[in-house]
Design a protein around this motif. Structure first.
Motif, PDB file in Angstrom:
ATOM      1  N   VAL A  58      -1.594  -1.763   6.844  1.00  0.00           N
ATOM      2  CA  VAL A  58      -0.754  -0.570   6.962  1.00  0.00           C
ATOM      3  C   VAL A  58      -0.942   0.275   5.707  1.00  0.00           C
ATOM      4  CG1 VAL A  58       1.586   0.302   7.279  1.00  0.00           C
ATOM      5  CG2 VAL A  58       0.887  -1.832   8.396  1.00  0.00           C
ATOM      6  N   LEU A  59      -1.447   1.490   5.877  1.00  0.00           N
ATOM      7  CA  LEU A  59      -1.832   2.348   4.763  1.00  0.00           C
ATOM      8  C   LEU A  59      -0.767   3.365   4.369  1.00  0.00           C
ATOM      9  CD1 LEU A  59      -5.486   3.168   5.916  1.00  0.00           C
ATOM     10  CD2 LEU A  59      -4.714   1.261   4.477  1.00  0.00           C
ATOM     11  N   SER A  60       0.098   3.742   5.307  1.00  0.00           N
ATOM     12  CA  SER A  60       1.064   4.808   5.042  1.00  0.00           C
ATOM     13  C   SER A  60       2.337   4.572   5.833  1.00  0.00           C
ATOM     14  CB  SER A  60       0.460   6.174   5.395  1.00  0.00           C
ATOM     15  OG  SER A  60      -0.052   6.171   6.725  1.00  0.00           O
ATOM     16  N   VAL A  61       3.468   5.004   5.263  1.00  0.00           N
ATOM     17  CA  VAL A  61       4.766   4.824   5.916  1.00  0.00           C
ATOM     18  C   VAL A  61       5.655   6.029   5.630  1.00  0.00           C
ATOM     19  CG1 VAL A  61       4.717   2.299   5.886  1.00  0.00           C
ATOM     20  CG2 VAL A  61       5.670   3.541   3.927  1.00  0.00           C
ATOM     21  N   ALA A  62       6.636   6.252   6.512  1.00  0.00           N
ATOM     22  CA  ALA A  62       7.638   7.302   6.324  1.00  0.00           C
ATOM     23  C   ALA A  62       8.922   6.860   7.000  1.00  0.00           C
ATOM     24  CB  ALA A  62       7.148   8.633   6.887  1.00  0.00           C
ATOM     25  N   PHE A  63      10.057   7.409   6.524  1.00  0.00           N
ATOM     26  CA  PHE A  63      11.371   6.975   6.983  1.00  0.00           C
ATOM     27  C   PHE A  63      12.283   8.198   7.040  1.00  0.00           C
ATOM     28  CE2 PHE A  63      13.574   2.574   6.395  1.00  0.00           C
ATOM     29  CZ  PHE A  63      14.293   2.755   7.569  1.00  0.00           C
ATOM     30  N   ASN A  64      12.950   8.451   8.171  1.00  0.00           N
ATOM     31  CA  ASN A  64      13.994   9.464   8.196  1.00  0.00           C
ATOM     32  C   ASN A  64      15.261   8.866   8.800  1.00  0.00           C
ATOM     33  OD1 ASN A  64      13.665   9.527  10.985  1.00  0.00           O
ATOM     34  ND2 ASN A  64      13.045  11.660  11.080  1.00  0.00           N
ATOM     35  N   ASN A 111      -9.257   9.064  14.914  1.00  0.00           N
ATOM     36  CA  ASN A 111     -10.652   8.619  14.856  1.00  0.00           C
ATOM     37  C   ASN A 111     -11.011   8.011  13.502  1.00  0.00           C
ATOM     38  OD1 ASN A 111     -11.509   9.421  17.521  1.00  0.00           O
ATOM     39  ND2 ASN A 111     -11.335  11.535  16.808  1.00  0.00           N
ATOM     40  N   ASP A 112      -9.988   7.755  12.685  1.00  0.00           N
ATOM     41  CA  ASP A 112     -10.213   7.137  11.383  1.00  0.00           C
ATOM     42  C   ASP A 112      -8.884   6.538  10.934  1.00  0.00           C
ATOM     43  OD1 ASP A 112     -11.418   6.326   9.034  1.00  0.00           O
ATOM     44  OD2 ASP A 112     -12.371   8.250   8.649  1.00  0.00           O
ATOM     45  N   GLY A 113      -8.904   5.790   9.834  1.00  0.00           N
ATOM     46  CA  GLY A 113      -7.687   5.178   9.339  1.00  0.00           C
ATOM     47  C   GLY A 113      -6.628   6.216   9.004  1.00  0.00           C
ATOM     48  N   VAL A 114      -5.375   5.936   9.354  1.00  0.00           N
ATOM     49  CA  VAL A 114      -4.280   6.895   9.151  1.00  0.00           C
ATOM     50  C   VAL A 114      -3.704   6.688   7.750  1.00  0.00           C
ATOM     51  CG1 VAL A 114      -2.073   7.741  10.022  1.00  0.00           C
ATOM     52  CG2 VAL A 114      -3.823   6.913  11.616  1.00  0.00           C
ATOM     53  N   THR A 115      -4.035   7.586   6.837  1.00  0.00           N
ATOM     54  CA  THR A 115      -3.730   7.406   5.418  1.00  0.00           C
ATOM     55  C   THR A 115      -2.472   8.130   4.960  1.00  0.00           C
ATOM     56  OG1 THR A 115      -5.224   9.252   4.932  1.00  0.00           O
ATOM     57  CG2 THR A 115      -6.142   7.027   4.798  1.00  0.00           C
ATOM     58  N   LYS A 116      -1.918   9.003   5.803  1.00  0.00           N
ATOM     59  CA  LYS A 116      -0.719   9.746   5.401  1.00  0.00           C
ATOM     60  C   LYS A 116       0.129  10.064   6.621  1.00  0.00           C
ATOM     61  CE  LYS A 116       1.480  11.509   1.876  1.00  0.00           C
ATOM     62  NZ  LYS A 116       1.861  10.704   0.702  1.00  0.00           N
ATOM     63  N   PHE A 120      13.994   7.565  12.668  1.00  0.00           N
ATOM     64  CA  PHE A 120      12.742   6.885  12.985  1.00  0.00           C
ATOM     65  C   PHE A 120      11.988   6.438  11.737  1.00  0.00           C
ATOM     66  CE2 PHE A 120      13.354  10.221  16.294  1.00  0.00           C
ATOM     67  CZ  PHE A 120      13.657   9.373  17.345  1.00  0.00           C
ATOM     68  N   MET A 121      10.968   5.608  11.987  1.00  0.00           N
ATOM     69  CA  MET A 121      10.003   5.209  10.977  1.00  0.00           C
ATOM     70  C   MET A 121       8.603   5.527  11.499  1.00  0.00           C
ATOM     71  SD  MET A 121      11.582   1.466   9.961  1.00  0.00           S
ATOM     72  CE  MET A 121      11.721   0.974  11.691  1.00  0.00           C
ATOM     73  N   LEU A 122       7.712   5.896  10.609  1.00  0.00           N
ATOM     74  CA  LEU A 122       6.313   6.134  10.935  1.00  0.00           C
ATOM     75  C   LEU A 122       5.443   5.187  10.131  1.00  0.00           C
ATOM     76  CD1 LEU A 122       5.772  10.018  11.019  1.00  0.00           C
ATOM     77  CD2 LEU A 122       5.125   8.434  12.840  1.00  0.00           C
ATOM     78  N   THR A 123       4.426   4.642  10.765  1.00  0.00           N
ATOM     79  CA  THR A 123       3.450   3.833  10.048  1.00  0.00           C
ATOM     80  C   THR A 123       2.047   4.269  10.456  1.00  0.00           C
ATOM     81  OG1 THR A 123       3.450   2.104  11.751  1.00  0.00           O
ATOM     82  CG2 THR A 123       4.979   1.833   9.902  1.00  0.00           C
ATOM     83  N   GLY A 124       1.133   4.250   9.499  1.00  0.00           N
ATOM     84  CA  GLY A 124      -0.269   4.532   9.778  1.00  0.00           C
ATOM     85  C   GLY A 124      -1.105   3.351   9.347  1.00  0.00           C
ATOM     86  N   GLU A 125      -2.036   2.934  10.199  1.00  0.00           N
ATOM     87  CA  GLU A 125      -2.831   1.751   9.881  1.00  0.00           C
ATOM     88  C   GLU A 125      -4.323   2.040   9.842  1.00  0.00           C
ATOM     89  OE1 GLU A 125      -3.201  -1.421  12.779  1.00  0.00           O
ATOM     90  OE2 GLU A 125      -1.975  -0.287  14.198  1.00  0.00           O
ATOM     91  N   ASN A 180       0.804  -1.222   0.000  1.00  0.00           N
ATOM     92  CA  ASN A 180       0.000   0.000   0.000  1.00  0.00           C
ATOM     93  C   ASN A 180       0.837   1.273   0.000  1.00  0.00           C
ATOM     94  OD1 ASN A 180      -2.481  -1.440   0.178  1.00  0.00           O
ATOM     95  ND2 ASN A 180      -2.173  -1.688   2.382  1.00  0.00           N
ATOM     96  N   ALA A 181       2.068   1.208   0.506  1.00  0.00           N
ATOM     97  CA  ALA A 181       2.899   2.401   0.631  1.00  0.00           C
ATOM     98  C   ALA A 181       4.363   1.993   0.709  1.00  0.00           C
ATOM     99  CB  ALA A 181       2.517   3.199   1.873  1.00  0.00           C
ATOM    100  N   ILE A 182       5.234   2.902   0.248  1.00  0.00           N
ATOM    101  CA  ILE A 182       6.680   2.676   0.294  1.00  0.00           C
ATOM    102  C   ILE A 182       7.364   3.947   0.781  1.00  0.00           C
ATOM    103  CG2 ILE A 182       8.734   1.912  -0.947  1.00  0.00           C
ATOM    104  CD1 ILE A 182       6.914   0.971  -3.206  1.00  0.00           C
TER     105      ILE A 182
END
Length: 332
Positions: A165-171, A201-206, A174-179, A125-127
């Protein structure tokens, strides 16, 4: 696992006042121009200073590295006529990643040649790629996020979630994931559990990080966008919230993409074809654009797909293949 919340009434009153004053003094601008860059339906896009990637529903990915008039490369999927589900690019290695279903292809953006074909255990779903270009983070439909070694191959780490898992980020740190289960997680490479978890309160898309790593941004579908301070991993604070609940109920508005102009200012791209330039230190909107293009038979039914800078100009990509030039953001 640590959860962090912010409940100050004074802060919320101040936020409302700031939002009202900002909206009162901000007028909506029009794009300075637009280009019909593709005849294909675009499922996902990526706009960076070095490359513009257009992932389509059936025709693979077109890559622009030099100009907008002619694509530099056309990259096909491993399975014919399958939609592109995620894209990523690393300037450090001059490589692009394209995902279609559970198939991942690594491309050399200087030659256009494919380097590796990989298969994930579920739909990608995300890279996201770390700044050094050595690791990739995949957000998967099977409730996992996987860290890949892009240099030698193989899975470095698997991060377990309770939903897709709908969204991810990398620095660098750290790493961030949204589900889908309304949660955003902050991770450290090598750790099996999140450093912190934030509830929406809803799916984390970004999700994403500011260029200097001081802030994290988490946005949930039809709910709100949160700005989190990362001064200390053990003490993460929610410093600002932008609620979209009223607009979501009225018109289904949600945040689609964001792009940092500099360390303090960010562009938000919304599903209602609006773009906002926002100051994350002053908590106010500096400029607003509308990228809706009136059609002969009515409203613009295309969706906003991506936002970013390419060739020193700022662009918003729509799913119908139209690329809107915003003009130069107002720097304050």
């Amino acid at each position: 696992m640590k959860r962090f919340f912010f409940t100050s009434t004074l802060w919320r009153i101040g936020l409302l006042a700031a939002a009202c004053s900002a909206s009162a003094c901000t007028k909506t601008l029009k794009p300075v121009g637009h280009i019909d860059i593709s005849q294909n339906t675009i499922s996902v896009g990526l706009i960076t200073p070095d490359i513009l990637l257009l992932g389509s529903l059936t025709q693979g990915t077109t890559a622009h590295t030099h100009n907008l008039e002619q694509p530099s490369y056309l990259w096909r999927t491993a399975t014919p006529n399958s939609p592109i589900t995620a894209l990523a690019y690393t300037p450090a290695k001059h490589q692009a990643l394209t995902a279609s279903g559970n198939n991942l292809i690594i491309w050399d953006t200087q030659t256009g040649q494919s380097l590796h074909y990989l298969s994930a255990p579920a739909t990608i779903n995300a890279i996201a790629i770390n700044p050094a270009g050595t690791r990739a983070l995949l957000g998967l439909d099977n409730h996992q996020a996987q860290v890949l070694n892009l240099e030698v191959g193989g899975i470095v780490q698997t991060l377990t979630h309770s939903s897709p898992v709908l969204s991810v980020a990398f620095n660098k740190q750290f790493m961030l994931t949204g589900e889908e289960a309304n949660k955003a997680h902050l991770w450290q490479l090598g750790h099996k559990v999140p450093i912190a978890t934030h509830i929406h309160n809803d799916g984390v898309t970004k999700v994403g990080f500011s260029p200097d790593g001081r802030y994290a941004i988490t946005a949930s579908r039809y709910d709100e966008t949160q700005l989190l301070a990362l001064k200390n991993p053990k003490k993460i604070t929610l410093v600002h919230s932008i609620s979209l609940r009223a607009m979501a109920l009225k018109a289904g508005k949600r945040l689609v993409d964001f792009y940092f102009i500099n360390h303090t200012q960010v562009l938000w791209a919304y599903s209602d074809h609006t773009v906002e330039q926002y100051d994350i230190q002053q908590y106010r909107t500096l400029a607003t654009w509308s990228t809706a293009k009136k059609q002969s038979l009515g409203k613009d039914n295309s969706a906003v797909v991506a936002l970013g800078q390419f060739q020193k100009k700022w662009w918003v990509l729509h799913s119908n293949g139209t690329l809107f030039e915003l003009g130069k953001p107002q720097l304050h």
